[in-house]
Design an enzyme around this catalytic site. Structure first.
Site, PDB file in Angstrom:
ATOM      1  N   TYR A 197       0.615  -1.329   0.168  1.00  0.00           N
ATOM      2  CA  TYR A 197       0.008   0.092   0.090  1.00  0.00           C
ATOM      3  C   TYR A 197       0.497   1.336  -0.380  1.00  0.00           C
ATOM      4  O   TYR A 197       0.821   1.959  -0.449  1.00  0.00           O
ATOM      5  CB  TYR A 197      -0.447   0.101   1.440  1.00  0.00           C
TER       6      TYR A 197
HETATM    7  N1  NDP Z   1      -9.292   6.535   6.107  1.00  0.00           N
HETATM    8  C1  NDP Z   1      -8.382   7.469   6.507  1.00  0.00           C
HETATM    9  O1  NDP Z   1      -7.514   7.342   7.898  1.00  0.00           O
HETATM   10  C2  NDP Z   1      -7.147   7.873   5.397  1.00  0.00           C
HETATM   11  C3  NDP Z   1      -7.813   7.373   4.242  1.00  0.00           C
HETATM   12  N2  NDP Z   1      -6.415   7.466   3.150  1.00  0.00           N
HETATM   13  C4  NDP Z   1      -6.650   7.685   1.409  1.00  0.00           C
HETATM   14  O2  NDP Z   1      -7.860   8.473   1.465  1.00  0.00           O
HETATM   15  C5  NDP Z   1      -8.723   8.137   0.618  1.00  0.00           C
HETATM   16  C6  NDP Z   1     -10.171   8.204   0.779  1.00  0.00           C
HETATM   17  O3  NDP Z   1      -9.865   6.667   1.978  1.00  0.00           O
HETATM   18  P1  NDP Z   1     -11.177   6.180   2.458  1.00  0.00           P
HETATM   19  O4  NDP Z   1     -12.085   7.439   2.312  1.00  0.00           O
HETATM   20  O5  NDP Z   1     -10.965   5.896   4.063  1.00  0.00           O
HETATM   21  O6  NDP Z   1     -11.341   5.174   2.041  1.00  0.00           O
HETATM   22  P2  NDP Z   1     -12.067   3.962   1.453  1.00  0.00           P
HETATM   23  O7  NDP Z   1     -11.528   2.371   1.231  1.00  0.00           O
HETATM   24  O8  NDP Z   1     -13.176   3.336   2.379  1.00  0.00           O
HETATM   25  O9  NDP Z   1     -13.172   3.412   0.285  1.00  0.00           O
HETATM   26  C7  NDP Z   1     -12.319   3.655  -1.431  1.00  0.00           C
HETATM   27  C8  NDP Z   1     -13.213   4.057  -1.902  1.00  0.00           C
HETATM   28  O10 NDP Z   1     -12.736   3.831  -2.948  1.00  0.00           O
HETATM   29  C9  NDP Z   1     -13.198   2.900  -3.919  1.00  0.00           C
HETATM   30  N3  NDP Z   1     -12.800   1.850  -4.737  1.00  0.00           N
HETATM   31  C10 NDP Z   1     -12.075   0.721  -4.830  1.00  0.00           C
HETATM   32  N4  NDP Z   1     -11.800  -0.150  -4.529  1.00  0.00           N
HETATM   33  C11 NDP Z   1     -11.982   0.458  -6.460  1.00  0.00           C
HETATM   34  C12 NDP Z   1     -12.204  -0.169  -7.676  1.00  0.00           C
HETATM   35  N5  NDP Z   1     -10.691  -1.415  -8.118  1.00  0.00           N
HETATM   36  N6  NDP Z   1     -12.599   0.696  -8.471  1.00  0.00           N
HETATM   37  C13 NDP Z   1     -13.212   1.553  -8.181  1.00  0.00           C
HETATM   38  N7  NDP Z   1     -13.568   2.613  -6.977  1.00  0.00           N
HETATM   39  C14 NDP Z   1     -12.987   1.507  -6.017  1.00  0.00           C
HETATM   40  C15 NDP Z   1     -13.921   2.321  -3.018  1.00  0.00           C
HETATM   41  O11 NDP Z   1     -15.423   1.956  -3.843  1.00  0.00           O
HETATM   42  P3  NDP Z   1     -16.019   0.561  -4.514  1.00  0.00           P
HETATM   43  O12 NDP Z   1     -16.004  -0.604  -2.931  1.00  0.00           O
HETATM   44  O13 NDP Z   1     -17.682   0.467  -4.626  1.00  0.00           O
HETATM   45  O14 NDP Z   1     -15.575   0.067  -5.751  1.00  0.00           O
HETATM   46  C16 NDP Z   1     -14.337   3.114  -2.081  1.00  0.00           C
HETATM   47  O15 NDP Z   1     -15.476   4.489  -2.760  1.00  0.00           O
HETATM   48  C17 NDP Z   1      -8.031   6.783  -0.343  1.00  0.00           C
HETATM   49  O16 NDP Z   1      -7.711   7.429  -0.653  1.00  0.00           O
HETATM   50  C18 NDP Z   1      -6.939   6.171   1.156  1.00  0.00           C
HETATM   51  O17 NDP Z   1      -5.933   5.584   0.782  1.00  0.00           O
HETATM   52  C19 NDP Z   1      -5.136   8.287   3.292  1.00  0.00           C
HETATM   53  C20 NDP Z   1      -4.834   8.304   4.948  1.00  0.00           C
HETATM   54  C21 NDP Z   1      -5.719   8.317   5.531  1.00  0.00           C
HETATM   55  N1  LIG Z   2      -8.625   3.187   0.749  1.00  0.00           N
HETATM   56  C1  LIG Z   2      -8.370   3.170   2.316  1.00  0.00           C
HETATM   57  N2  LIG Z   2      -7.210   3.651   2.900  1.00  0.00           N
HETATM   58  C2  LIG Z   2      -6.463   3.843   3.961  1.00  0.00           C
HETATM   59  C3  LIG Z   2      -7.701   3.383   4.727  1.00  0.00           C
HETATM   60  C4  LIG Z   2      -8.592   3.089   3.847  1.00  0.00           C
HETATM   61  O1  LIG Z   2     -10.118   2.430   5.172  1.00  0.00           O
HETATM   62  N3  LIG Z   2      -9.150   2.559   2.789  1.00  0.00           N
HETATM   63  N4  LIG Z   2      -7.705   3.568   6.038  1.00  0.00           N
HETATM   64  C5  LIG Z   2      -5.818   3.880   6.524  1.00  0.00           C
HETATM   65  C6  LIG Z   2      -5.878   4.196   8.681  1.00  0.00           C
HETATM   66  O2  LIG Z   2      -6.557   4.443   9.055  1.00  0.00           O
HETATM   67  C7  LIG Z   2      -4.754   4.918   8.898  1.00  0.00           C
HETATM   68  O3  LIG Z   2      -4.551   5.960   8.505  1.00  0.00           O
HETATM   69  C8  LIG Z   2      -4.583   4.651  10.550  1.00  0.00           C
HETATM   70  O4  LIG Z   2      -4.697   3.803  10.432  1.00  0.00           O
HETATM   71  C9  LIG Z   2      -4.867   4.621   6.275  1.00  0.00           C
HETATM   72  N5  LIG Z   2      -5.495   3.883   4.768  1.00  0.00           N
END
Ligand code: NDP
Ligand SMILES: Nc1nc2c(c(=O)[nH]1)N=C([C@H](O)[C@@H](O)CO)CN2
Length: 244
Positions: free
Chosen positions: A152
Site C-alpha cells: 500500500y
Molecule cells: N481513511 C483514512 O484514515 C485514510 C485514507 N487515506 C486515503 O484517502 C482516500 C479515502 O479514504 P477512505 O474513504 O478511507 O477509503 P475507503 O477504502 O473507505 O474507500 C475507497 C473508495 O475507493 C473505491 N474503490 C475501491 N476499489 C475500487 C476499484 N477497483 N475501482 C473503483 N473504485 C474502487 C471504493 O468504492 P467501491 O468499493 O464501491 O469500488 C471506495 O469508494 C483513499 O485514497 C485513502 O487511501 C489516506 C490516509 C488515511
Molecule cells: N483506501 C484506504 N486507505 C487507507 C485507509 C482506509 O480505510 N482505506 N485507512 C488508513 C488508516 O486509517 C491509517 O491512516 C491509520 O491506521 C490508511 N489508508
C-alpha cells in the site's frame, strides 16, 4: 452504467465541465462528492458500487472497476462524449490491503495504473477548461513506509511521485497536486486498543473525518499558484516521538 440520471427539470450546474472523483461510493470520497455537489460543482463519481447516499442532482454515478482497463476506457469515452471538458480529476479510489502478491498487483492497478491511464487520456479534456486541476490522494505513510502495509505504502508513493511528472507535463494549463493524509476515518469495526494507539501517533490526537481532506481539495481548486505540491494533513504525526 449510470446510477443517477439528472431529470430535465433539475438545473444543470456547470454540466459541461464536471469534476471526476474516483472512489466516491463511501466514507471520504462520498463526503467529498457531496461537498463539491453542494458547492455547485457537477460531479462524476466512478466506483465499483453505486450508493443511494450519493443521489444528488449534481452527482452522476458511473459504475467502474478502475483496476480493469476496459472499465477505464468506458469511463474515458463517457467523459469525452458527454461533456465539453473536465474541471478536475480527483484520484481517491483506493484499497488498503494486507501484504500479498495479489494485493500488490491490485493496489498497483488502482493506485498507479488507473491514475496514470486516466491522466494521460484526459489531459486534453482538462486543458479545455480555463482552470483545471488533477489531485492525487496519497498517504503520508509513503514518507516513512509501513511494515504492516508495504505494498500500500509503495503504490501510494508511486502515486505521489506522479504528481511531479504530471505537474511538469501539463503546466501551465492544468495544475497537479497531491494531498497526503495521516488518519482521516478509522476502519469500521476496529477495536478500541487499535483506535487509541492510532490516535496517539499524532500530536493532534483525534479522528478528524473527511473534513481536512475536503478543505485541502477546496484550497487546491481555488489556488492560482500551486502545482507539483503536496498538502500534508496528518495532525503533526511527523513530529511525534522524534529521537530528539
Ligand atoms: N481513511 C483514512 O484514515 C485514510 C485514507 N487515506 C486515503 O484517502 C482516500 C479515502 O479514504 P477512505 O474513504 O478511507 O477509503 P475507503 O477504502 O473507505 O474507500 C475507497 C473508495 O475507493 C473505491 N474503490 C475501491 N476499489 C475500487 C476499484 N477497483 N475501482 C473503483 N473504485 C474502487 C471504493 O468504492 P467501491 O468499493 O464501491 O469500488 C471506495 O469508494 C483513499 O485514497 C485513502 O487511501 C489516506 C490516509 C488515511
Ligand atoms: N483506501 C484506504 N486507505 C487507507 C485507509 C482506509 O480505510 N482505506 N485507512 C488508513 C488508516 O486509517 C491509517 O491512516 C491509520 O491506521 C490508511 N489508508
Amino acid at each position: 452504467m449510470l446510477g443517477h440520471e439528472r431529470t430535465d427539470e433539475q438545473t444543470a450546474p456547470n454540466m459541461n465541465s464536471p469534476i471526476l472523483i474516483t472512489g466516491a461510493s463511501q466514507r471520504v470520497g462520498l463526503a467529498l462528492a457531496l461537498a463539491l455537489a453542494k458547492a455547485g460543482h457537477q460531479v462524476v463519481s466512478a466506483s465499483r458500487s453505486l450508493h443511494a447516499q450519493a443521489a444528488h442532482p449534481n452527482i452522476i454515478q458511473f459504475q467502474a472497476d478502475l483496476t480493469r482497463e476496459a472499465d477505464r476506457l468506458a469511463l474515458i469515452e463517457h467523459l469525452q462524449h458527454n461533456y465539453d471538458g473536465l474541471r478536475a480529476i480527483i484520484h481517491n479510489a483506493s484499497l488498503w490491503l494486507d501484504d500479498d502478491l495479489q494485493s500488490l498487483d491490485t493496489m498497483f492497478r488502482l493506485h498507479v495504473e488507473a491514475p496514470y491511464h486516466l491522466n494521460l487520456a484526459l489531459g486534453e479534456h482538462l486543458a479545455k477548461v480555463e482552470k483545471a486541476d488533477i489531485i492525487h490522494i496519497c498517504d503520508e505513510t509513503s514518507s516513512r513506509g509501513s511494515k504492516s502495509h508495504i505494498g500500500y505504502a509503495a503504490t501510494k508513493a508511486a502515486l505521489q511521485n506522479m504528481v511531479l511528472s504530471f505537474a511538469e507535463k501539463y503546466a501551465p494549463k492544468v495544475r497537479v497536486n497531491g494531498i497526503l493524509p495521516g488518519l482521516l476515518i478509522l476502519k469500521e469495526g476496529g477495536d478500541e486498543q487499535y483506535r487509541r494507539q492510532t490516535l496517539k501517533k499524532a500530536l493532534l490526537e483525534f479522528e478528524p473525518g473527511a473534513q481536512p481532506l475536503i478543505e485541502a481539495v477546496m484550497f487546491l481548486l481555488q489556488s492560482q499558484y500551486s502545482t507539483g505540491s503536496q498538502v500534508v494533513i496528518n495532525g503533526g504525526r511527523h513530529l511525534k516521538n522524534r529521537m530528539t
